[in-house]
Design an enzyme around this catalytic site. Structure first.
Site, short mmCIF file in Angstrom:
data_model
loop_
_atom_site.label_atom_id
_atom_site.label_comp_id
_atom_site.label_asym_id
_atom_site.label_seq_id
_atom_site.Cartn_x
_atom_site.Cartn_y
_atom_site.Cartn_z
CB SER A 34 -0.93 0.02 1.21
OG SER A 34 -1.79 -1.09 1.16
CB THR A 35 2.85 3.00 2.10
OG1 THR A 35 3.49 2.07 2.98
CG2 THR A 35 1.45 3.28 2.59
#
Length: 183
Positions: free
Chosen positions: A9-10
């Site tokens: 996600s990051t």
């Protein structure tokens, strides 16, 4: 051909991405598609992987949550895979869409995962509301507003909104918002 898809996600989750890549290679993935984006963002690498697979191929992911954000999203991906004559394999669950039992289990587990996510978001909203009521939650710090003097200076020096945004590391819409508020 075995085709792997990995997602975090990051950008801070580099170790997680490396672990997924390692597991996919161990599962025999000959081609990897990886990306660092939220599941709600446009997932270009997933689209590329779905475009790449051919009849007889297997798309492999390490976990269900790396692939889909909802049961509807999961079913869309599964349909795309099947339409190519390929199968989907989820390593953590030892499931493969090549069998009826696995298809049933993927649907059930996808529904449970979506339910868990909705419960987590509901708890998060409740916690934020409680913190706001107690005066403890202030939200994210307005980083762009702190740069208003620099924005005005750079604009008066003749820089474009886009150039100011790039130089200060803020969005162009933040520059425009600062301009409007001072007008």
């Amino acid at each position: 051909m075995i085709v792997g898809y990995a997602r975090t996600s990051t950008v801070d989750q580099e170790a997680g991405l490396e672990a997924q890549e390692r597991d996919l290679r161990a599962a025999g993935a000959e081609r990897l598609f990886t990306e660092k984006v939220s599941s709600v963002a446009t997932r270009d690498a997933l689209r590329d992987a779905l475009d790449f697979i051919r009849e007889g191929d297997t798309l492999v992911v390490t976990k269900l949550d790396r692939l889909a954000r909802s049961i509807r999203d999961l079913m869309t991906v599964i349909d795309a895979v099947k339409s190519k004559g390929a199968t989907l394999r989820i390593l953590a669950m030892n499931l493969d869409t090549g069998t009826a039992t696995s298809n049933l289990m993927i649907g059930v587990l996808g529904s449970v995962a979506e339910f868990e996510r909705e419960i987590m978001l509901e708890r998060q909203r409740e916690g934020i509301a409680k913190a706001k009521a107690e005066g403890k939650y202030k939200g994210r710090a307005p980083t762009a507003r702190r740069k208003a003097p620099e924005v005005h200076r750079l604009l008066s020096d003749g820089l474009t909104e886009a150039a100011v945004a790039e130089q200060l590391g803020i969005s162009r819409s933040s520059v425009q918002r600062i301009k409007r508020k001072s007008a």
